[in-house]
Design an enzyme around this catalytic site. Sequence first.
Site, PDB file in Angstrom:
ATOM      1  N   CYS A  24       0.966  -1.178   0.081  1.00 27.51           N
ATOM      2  CA  CYS A  24      -0.087   0.016   0.081  1.00 27.51           C
ATOM      3  C   CYS A  24       0.899   1.434   0.024  1.00 27.51           C
ATOM      4  O   CYS A  24       1.986   1.145   0.134  1.00 27.51           O
ATOM      5  CB  CYS A  24      -0.932  -0.013   1.185  1.00 27.51           C
ATOM      6  SG  CYS A  24      -0.116   0.177   2.748  1.00 27.51           S
ATOM      7  N   CYS A  27       3.454   1.662   2.623  1.00 26.56           N
ATOM      8  CA  CYS A  27       4.592   0.918   2.513  1.00 26.56           C
ATOM      9  C   CYS A  27       5.786   1.902   1.597  1.00 26.56           C
ATOM     10  O   CYS A  27       6.894   1.916   2.346  1.00 26.56           O
ATOM     11  CB  CYS A  27       4.419  -0.209   1.525  1.00 26.56           C
ATOM     12  SG  CYS A  27       3.451  -1.430   2.172  1.00 26.56           S
ATOM     13  N   ASP A 457       8.464  28.769 -31.734  1.00 27.67           N
ATOM     14  CA  ASP A 457       9.702  29.279 -32.296  1.00 27.67           C
ATOM     15  C   ASP A 457       9.400  29.242 -33.739  1.00 27.67           C
ATOM     16  O   ASP A 457       8.383  28.174 -34.147  1.00 27.67           O
ATOM     17  CB  ASP A 457      10.724  28.236 -32.051  1.00 27.67           C
ATOM     18  CG  ASP A 457      12.102  28.776 -32.937  1.00 27.67           C
ATOM     19  OD1 ASP A 457      12.352  29.987 -33.071  1.00 27.67           O
ATOM     20  OD2 ASP A 457      12.863  27.935 -33.657  1.00 27.67           O
ATOM     21  N   ASP A 654      12.811  23.845 -31.824  1.00 30.91           N
ATOM     22  CA  ASP A 654      13.596  22.548 -32.239  1.00 30.91           C
ATOM     23  C   ASP A 654      14.487  22.146 -31.568  1.00 30.91           C
ATOM     24  O   ASP A 654      15.071  21.021 -31.563  1.00 30.91           O
ATOM     25  CB  ASP A 654      14.038  23.012 -33.717  1.00 30.91           C
ATOM     26  CG  ASP A 654      14.771  24.161 -33.573  1.00 30.91           C
ATOM     27  OD1 ASP A 654      15.213  24.560 -32.438  1.00 30.91           O
ATOM     28  OD2 ASP A 654      15.162  24.541 -34.794  1.00 30.91           O
ATOM     29  N   ASP A 658      17.308  27.126 -29.224  1.00 30.95           N
ATOM     30  CA  ASP A 658      16.303  27.671 -28.362  1.00 30.95           C
ATOM     31  C   ASP A 658      16.163  26.978 -26.939  1.00 30.95           C
ATOM     32  O   ASP A 658      15.359  27.155 -26.392  1.00 30.95           O
ATOM     33  CB  ASP A 658      14.968  27.854 -28.943  1.00 30.95           C
ATOM     34  CG  ASP A 658      14.674  26.515 -29.717  1.00 30.95           C
ATOM     35  OD1 ASP A 658      15.128  25.592 -29.524  1.00 30.95           O
ATOM     36  OD2 ASP A 658      13.696  26.854 -30.643  1.00 30.95           O
TER      37      ASP A 658
HETATM   38  P1  ADP Z   1      15.146  31.782 -35.625  1.00 36.70           P
HETATM   39  O1  ADP Z   1      14.479  32.330 -34.351  1.00 36.70           O
HETATM   40  O2  ADP Z   1      14.588  31.755 -36.776  1.00 36.70           O
HETATM   41  O3  ADP Z   1      15.596  30.269 -35.253  1.00 36.70           O
HETATM   42  P2  ADP Z   1      18.056  32.652 -35.233  1.00 36.70           P
HETATM   43  O4  ADP Z   1      18.047  33.416 -33.841  1.00 36.70           O
HETATM   44  O5  ADP Z   1      18.545  31.374 -35.582  1.00 36.70           O
HETATM   45  O6  ADP Z   1      16.423  32.779 -35.681  1.00 36.70           O
HETATM   46  O7  ADP Z   1      18.334  33.822 -36.522  1.00 36.70           O
HETATM   47  C1  ADP Z   1      18.093  35.161 -36.453  1.00 36.70           C
HETATM   48  C2  ADP Z   1      18.517  35.721 -37.758  1.00 36.70           C
HETATM   49  O8  ADP Z   1      19.876  36.038 -37.389  1.00 36.70           O
HETATM   50  C3  ADP Z   1      18.036  35.131 -38.993  1.00 36.70           C
HETATM   51  O9  ADP Z   1      16.850  35.484 -39.373  1.00 36.70           O
HETATM   52  C4  ADP Z   1      19.255  35.784 -39.819  1.00 36.70           C
HETATM   53  O10 ADP Z   1      18.605  36.911 -40.429  1.00 36.70           O
HETATM   54  C5  ADP Z   1      20.289  35.959 -38.958  1.00 36.70           C
HETATM   55  N1  ADP Z   1      21.190  34.923 -38.861  1.00 36.70           N
HETATM   56  C6  ADP Z   1      21.628  33.894 -38.003  1.00 36.70           C
HETATM   57  N2  ADP Z   1      22.547  33.004 -38.430  1.00 36.70           N
HETATM   58  C7  ADP Z   1      22.836  33.506 -39.748  1.00 36.70           C
HETATM   59  C8  ADP Z   1      23.754  33.066 -40.666  1.00 36.70           C
HETATM   60  N3  ADP Z   1      24.540  32.036 -40.574  1.00 36.70           N
HETATM   61  N4  ADP Z   1      23.927  33.417 -41.946  1.00 36.70           N
HETATM   62  C9  ADP Z   1      23.200  34.531 -41.820  1.00 36.70           C
HETATM   63  N5  ADP Z   1      22.191  35.297 -41.127  1.00 36.70           N
HETATM   64  C10 ADP Z   1      22.083  34.556 -40.064  1.00 36.70           C
HETATM   65 MG    MG Z   2      15.848  28.692 -34.759  1.00 33.76          MG
END
Ligand code: ADP
Ligand code: MG
Length: 767
Positions: A24, A27, A457, A654, A658
């Site tokens: 129970c 326990c 996201d 994802d 994030d």
């Molecule tokens: P999300 O919220 O879409 O995951 P991120 O924080 O990964 O966005 O990226 C935000 C923004 O930063 C992108 O929309 C882009 O404009 C810019 N950015 C991020 N990484 C890159 C990259 N490797 N080359 C060019 N732009 C980038």
């Molecule tokens: Mg992202």
Amino acid sequence: MKTQHTTESSEIKKEHFSVNGMHCASCAFVIKETIKKMDGVTVCEVNYGNEKAHIEYDPSKISPTQMNDKLLPFGYSLIDHTTHSGSSTLSSEKQNKKIELQLLKNHASIMMVLSAISIFVMAWETGAESMRLLPEMPEYLMEFFHHLLPVFATYALFVVGVNYLNGIKRFLTHRIANMDTLVGLGTLTAFVYSFLVTAFEKVLTPYLNTQSNYYDVVIVVIGFITLGKYLEAKSKLKTNDAIEKLLGLQAKKAIVLRNGSEMEIPIDEVIVGDTVIVKPGGKIPVDGIITQGSTTVDESVVTGESLPVDKKPGDTVIGATINKQGSFHMNATGVGSTSMLAQIIALVEEAQGSRAPIERLADKVSAVFVPVVLCIAIGVLLVWLIVGSFFMPFSQALTLGLLSFVGVLVIACPCAMGLATPTAIIVGIGKGATNGILFKNAESLEKLSQVDIVVMDKTGTLTVGAPTVTDIIAFSGTTEDEMLRILASLENYSEHPLAQAIVKYAQSVNVDLASVSDFHALEGKGVKGTVAGNIYFAGNTALAHDLKLNPDTNQLEKLASQGKTPILLMDTNRILGMCALSDTLKPESVSTVSALHALGKKVVMLTGDHVQTAHFIAKSAGIDEVFAQVLPVDKAKKVQDLRSAGHRVVMVGDGINDAPALAAADVGIAMGTGTDIAIESSDVTLLGGHIAKLPTAFRISRATMQVVKQNLFWAFIYNIIGIPIAAGLLYPWTGLLLSPAIAGAAMAFSSVSVVSNSLLLKRRRIR
Ligand code: ADP
Ligand code: MG
């Protein structure tokens, strides 16, 4: 709680044990308290629902054997199964449970026959005596039964009910009381009293009513409780079949290519790196990556999603999923305990054994319940003897007092209370698993039911997460080819989905990539690196502003308002060109958002992308509110702000970039794509990246918590009403006294009804 100083040399070991001998909820409490007090133990949780203990301890200070030695005198033992492989212990555990169940069944059936005879005698006697409905029982029959019932009662108490007697012994020697103690004291009292009045009939007749004895009470109480235990054990076994279902999914054999020849081997013998051949219509034996051939795969067994998925070389396939028409070769990457299925099973098992916050109340109650009930029962007996004697002859007061004493002890069992939460949680988490939703623990399941805001996201969650290049624009002084060459060369070093899309595009138009030095990723803004001695930057407007450059906002906004993400290529003093990418909304995003609205949730989108782009996507998905151009570090802060404003927030992402935001939310939900389960930073994982499972997750958590609350309500209300009636509170006014036999039946019924209610949840269709 005690504090534990962990030094680096002493590592804490976390282990799950099966516990034998639990009867129970109290326990569970006794085991927990005993183990927790031992030196070297940091955490101990015991779950009556699945009869498991989760113990964290310092192996340099204490061993499971020492814990076991401590528990054995109380009649419990821990079974260590980390040394065995998962599936074999599960089946041996199940085997033990089955044997136990068979014994219980035998006892229950015998006891039902004995109880039926006792009830028949009891009914005839009361029917003839007080109601004069039946003729008096013939003398010889009466004699016969009066000799037979003590034999039955002896069997009931000393053979079937031996656990209850042990409960008394344990109470006397170790001061540990549980449900067994209560039932044991109740039935033993009835038995001893009956024995005395029959054995010393002549001597006692002037003082006591020697005509009434309680052998029938002993038989019927133990009968009903045993029946209840049997039904409870049977249903408990059923609540947990989700894991068995998962185990049953495993393929038994695999065809591998070794030394150039095909051979069929048992699945345990497949090793990482093996080339496995999968034929049409077969189960994919292990996790891996397709090297040759293409096919469609039914992944529903793992992800709960029935639409088949197309697979080509380079794609991951999951063991236990079903290959449709294609035939292919794959490179085994996950076998045995590293396979996705094994991880899922381990996770589900752990989650099912965890405790929900709502259980704390039940825990507190069952901790003090048994001693309190003992005191109540003794108090009730004394009141009957002292107060009752003023109104009735002593012998009658004693009779009624004893009946109340036994009734209170028998009816007040914390069983139902201990079963209320865990059985429902086990079913809820199992239901999640069969739908491709993995709950990390009971707490996640509970918290999800309280959420009012869903933060999503954008990239990879609402959108497919595979952007494609749509526009390439070069400004004066640069050619499109040159601009794409530099941009793609930089992005070749980045893991970002946008970067991968640009590289893929450049490769498709045969651009030769240059080598890059001093590469840096600028979180949420872009990237930087040196190509042929010049420093270049690629990223968004925020990055341009950091460089004190002013991009043409008209042009940017035109692209963004079409839902495209603009990326600028810059050096330290000018903007060389622009590239736009578009990512498509997942087809199921729109229906998911509307389903969430229907569930009364507010849906918010959180992204690092351009404001216009974000609004375009949000509008197409039907989302209420957008937070755009949020840096990854600020995503967590945004979530925190919503919580501070009094909301219960779930963050869906994802799980790749994030993680802090997932961790900041009340509940973090990650999309599990491929074969790795991003459960570390998340509380819930939606397998296969199926966002459409989100509303289902909410429904499962809500339905489970409903069942938990119903169960707790019934378990408590039953004791609150049952104990006073059994104590005889209604007797002075109505002459009503709960007979111990009915108390036994009621007690058995309460546990069975709680478990059945949880099982009903399993049958309920939740989509
Ligand atoms: P999300 O919220 O879409 O995951 P991120 O924080 O990964 O966005 O990226 C935000 C923004 O930063 C992108 O929309 C882009 O404009 C810019 N950015 C991020 N990484 C890159 C990259 N490797 N080359 C060019 N732009 C980038
Ligand atoms: Mg992202």
